[in-house]
Design a protein around this motif. Structure first.
Motif, PDB file in Angstrom:
ATOM      1  N   GLY A 136      -3.659  22.600  25.010  1.00 39.84           N
ATOM      2  CA  GLY A 136      -3.043  21.474  25.149  1.00 39.84           C
ATOM      3  C   GLY A 136      -4.187  20.197  25.057  1.00 39.84           C
ATOM      4  N   PHE A 137      -5.526  20.340  25.451  1.00 42.38           N
ATOM      5  CA  PHE A 137      -6.433  19.338  25.487  1.00 42.38           C
ATOM      6  C   PHE A 137      -6.629  18.789  23.989  1.00 42.38           C
ATOM      7  CE2 PHE A 137     -10.780  17.717  25.177  1.00 42.38           C
ATOM      8  CZ  PHE A 137     -10.609  16.662  25.884  1.00 42.38           C
ATOM      9  N   LEU A 138      -6.817  19.940  22.977  1.00 40.92           N
ATOM     10  CA  LEU A 138      -6.903  19.624  21.923  1.00 40.92           C
ATOM     11  C   LEU A 138      -6.030  18.841  21.012  1.00 40.92           C
ATOM     12  CD1 LEU A 138      -8.918  22.885  20.736  1.00 40.92           C
ATOM     13  CD2 LEU A 138      -9.885  20.434  21.183  1.00 40.92           C
ATOM     14  N   GLU A 139      -4.580  19.211  21.448  1.00 42.85           N
ATOM     15  CA  GLU A 139      -3.387  18.661  20.867  1.00 42.85           C
ATOM     16  C   GLU A 139      -3.362  17.216  21.480  1.00 42.85           C
ATOM     17  OE1 GLU A 139       0.220  20.777  21.532  1.00 42.85           O
ATOM     18  OE2 GLU A 139      -0.719  22.703  21.247  1.00 42.85           O
ATOM     19  N   ALA A 140      -3.695  16.976  22.635  1.00 40.85           N
ATOM     20  CA  ALA A 140      -3.748  15.520  23.026  1.00 40.85           C
ATOM     21  C   ALA A 140      -4.630  14.799  22.528  1.00 40.85           C
ATOM     22  CB  ALA A 140      -3.810  15.578  24.639  1.00 40.85           C
ATOM     23  N   MET A 141      -5.881  15.150  22.412  1.00 45.66           N
ATOM     24  CA  MET A 141      -6.972  14.595  21.660  1.00 45.66           C
ATOM     25  C   MET A 141      -6.688  14.398  20.189  1.00 45.66           C
ATOM     26  SD  MET A 141      -9.171  13.659  23.740  1.00 45.66           S
ATOM     27  CE  MET A 141      -7.814  13.416  24.835  1.00 45.66           C
ATOM     28  N   ASN A 142      -5.850  15.234  19.324  1.00 42.06           N
ATOM     29  CA  ASN A 142      -5.488  15.082  18.070  1.00 42.06           C
ATOM     30  C   ASN A 142      -4.523  13.637  18.000  1.00 42.06           C
ATOM     31  OD1 ASN A 142      -5.463  15.592  15.303  1.00 42.06           O
ATOM     32  ND2 ASN A 142      -3.568  16.354  15.704  1.00 42.06           N
ATOM     33  N   SER A 172      -3.440  11.432  20.427  1.00 40.96           N
ATOM     34  CA  SER A 172      -4.056  10.224  21.079  1.00 40.96           C
ATOM     35  C   SER A 172      -5.248   9.679  20.882  1.00 40.96           C
ATOM     36  CB  SER A 172      -4.014  10.581  22.524  1.00 40.96           C
ATOM     37  OG  SER A 172      -2.949  11.122  23.013  1.00 40.96           O
ATOM     38  N   CYS A 173      -6.109  10.308  20.184  1.00 40.04           N
ATOM     39  CA  CYS A 173      -7.461   9.871  19.746  1.00 40.04           C
ATOM     40  C   CYS A 173      -7.684   9.977  18.259  1.00 40.04           C
ATOM     41  CB  CYS A 173      -8.623  10.428  20.333  1.00 40.04           C
ATOM     42  SG  CYS A 173      -8.495  10.445  22.162  1.00 40.04           S
ATOM     43  N   HIS A 174      -7.577  10.988  17.718  1.00 41.51           N
ATOM     44  CA  HIS A 174      -8.076  11.282  16.455  1.00 41.51           C
ATOM     45  C   HIS A 174      -7.141  10.673  15.461  1.00 41.51           C
ATOM     46  CE1 HIS A 174      -9.332  13.220  12.572  1.00 41.51           C
ATOM     47  NE2 HIS A 174     -10.382  12.902  12.994  1.00 41.51           N
ATOM     48  N   SER A 175      -5.902  10.345  15.747  1.00 40.31           N
ATOM     49  CA  SER A 175      -4.850   9.788  14.801  1.00 40.31           C
ATOM     50  C   SER A 175      -5.409   8.268  14.639  1.00 40.31           C
ATOM     51  CB  SER A 175      -3.515   9.669  15.534  1.00 40.31           C
ATOM     52  OG  SER A 175      -3.539   9.020  16.758  1.00 40.31           O
ATOM     53  N   LEU A 176      -5.955   7.650  15.500  1.00 36.94           N
ATOM     54  CA  LEU A 176      -6.661   6.257  15.137  1.00 36.94           C
ATOM     55  C   LEU A 176      -7.700   6.442  13.866  1.00 36.94           C
ATOM     56  CD1 LEU A 176      -7.017   3.145  15.561  1.00 36.94           C
ATOM     57  CD2 LEU A 176      -8.731   3.962  17.460  1.00 36.94           C
ATOM     58  N   ILE A 177      -8.243   7.379  14.043  1.00 35.44           N
ATOM     59  CA  ILE A 177      -9.122   7.407  12.742  1.00 35.44           C
ATOM     60  C   ILE A 177      -8.579   7.750  11.450  1.00 35.44           C
ATOM     61  CG2 ILE A 177     -11.126   8.738  11.661  1.00 35.44           C
ATOM     62  CD1 ILE A 177     -12.070   9.338  14.742  1.00 35.44           C
ATOM     63  N   ARG A 178      -7.605   8.816  11.526  1.00 39.98           N
ATOM     64  CA  ARG A 178      -6.606   9.021  10.430  1.00 39.98           C
ATOM     65  C   ARG A 178      -5.941   7.894   9.864  1.00 39.98           C
ATOM     66  NH1 ARG A 178      -5.288  13.364  13.624  1.00 39.98           N
ATOM     67  NH2 ARG A 178      -3.244  12.745  13.819  1.00 39.98           N
ATOM     68  N   LEU A 179      -5.447   6.876  10.698  1.00 39.71           N
ATOM     69  CA  LEU A 179      -4.684   5.771  10.331  1.00 39.71           C
ATOM     70  C   LEU A 179      -5.613   4.794   9.886  1.00 39.71           C
ATOM     71  CD1 LEU A 179      -2.197   5.547  13.270  1.00 39.71           C
ATOM     72  CD2 LEU A 179      -1.553   6.466  11.000  1.00 39.71           C
ATOM     73  N   ALA A 180      -6.771   4.516  10.319  1.00 46.87           N
ATOM     74  CA  ALA A 180      -7.948   3.562   9.940  1.00 46.87           C
ATOM     75  C   ALA A 180      -8.181   3.999   8.312  1.00 46.87           C
ATOM     76  CB  ALA A 180      -8.932   3.577  10.840  1.00 46.87           C
ATOM     77  N   ARG A 181      -8.243   5.143   8.275  1.00 47.60           N
ATOM     78  CA  ARG A 181      -8.658   5.376   6.946  1.00 47.60           C
ATOM     79  C   ARG A 181      -7.714   5.032   5.779  1.00 47.60           C
ATOM     80  NH1 ARG A 181     -10.271  11.575   8.456  1.00 47.60           N
ATOM     81  NH2 ARG A 181     -12.113  11.259   9.213  1.00 47.60           N
ATOM     82  N   LEU A 182      -6.487   5.254   6.048  1.00 48.22           N
ATOM     83  CA  LEU A 182      -5.578   4.623   5.236  1.00 48.22           C
ATOM     84  C   LEU A 182      -5.363   3.347   5.000  1.00 48.22           C
ATOM     85  CD1 LEU A 182      -2.842   7.469   6.115  1.00 48.22           C
ATOM     86  CD2 LEU A 182      -4.076   7.050   3.747  1.00 48.22           C
ATOM     87  N   ALA A 183      -5.583   2.679   6.491  1.00 47.34           N
ATOM     88  CA  ALA A 183      -5.584   1.012   6.615  1.00 47.34           C
ATOM     89  C   ALA A 183      -6.676   0.226   5.803  1.00 47.34           C
ATOM     90  CB  ALA A 183      -5.687   0.790   7.872  1.00 47.34           C
TER      91      ALA A 183
END
Length: 125
Positions: free
Chosen positions: A71-77, A79-90
């Protein structure tokens, strides 16, 4: 998602939003579709606001000490890592740099960093 549609659609209409699409940050096809549409309709992106947080319900019911590793890893993916993935496309959609920010409370926006289009590794506050 369906849970928030009744709030989001009226606001989008009121603001005359030219783009309203579903975006599940765990679904690469949806993420790619949103950024492709931004590219074709707007040609560029000036700011990326990341304002989401999620965790499995069962890991929200107890104390932090009862949170599962999965659950912790899912939450971090989500809530947090998604910002990095979106920034790569931005970044390729920006002229020189993209302002990225995050918001966790209503009415609160905190700039996190600016990303230079030349490199994702060069972050400055």
């Amino acid at each position: 998602n369906e849970k928030t549609r009744s709030y989001v659609e009226p606001l989008a209409r009121e603001l005359n939003a030219s783009l309203l699409m579903p975006l599940d940050v765990t679904d690469d096809a949806q993420v790619d579709a949103v950024f492709e549409r931004v590219r074709t309709e707007w040609g560029r992106l000036d700011i990326l606001v990341h304002s989401l947080g999620w965790a499995p319900k069962q890991d929200l019911r107890g104390s932090l000490l009862e949170c599962s590793a999965k659950g912790f890893l899912e939450a971090m993916n989500v809530s947090c890592h998604s910002l990095i993935r979106l920034a790569r496309l931005a970044v390729p959609l920006s002229v020189s740099q993209v302002a990225c920010g995050t918001s966790r409370r209503a009415g609160c926006f905190a700039p996190v960093f600016r990303i230079r289009a030349a490199s994702l590794t060069r972050l400055s506050c």
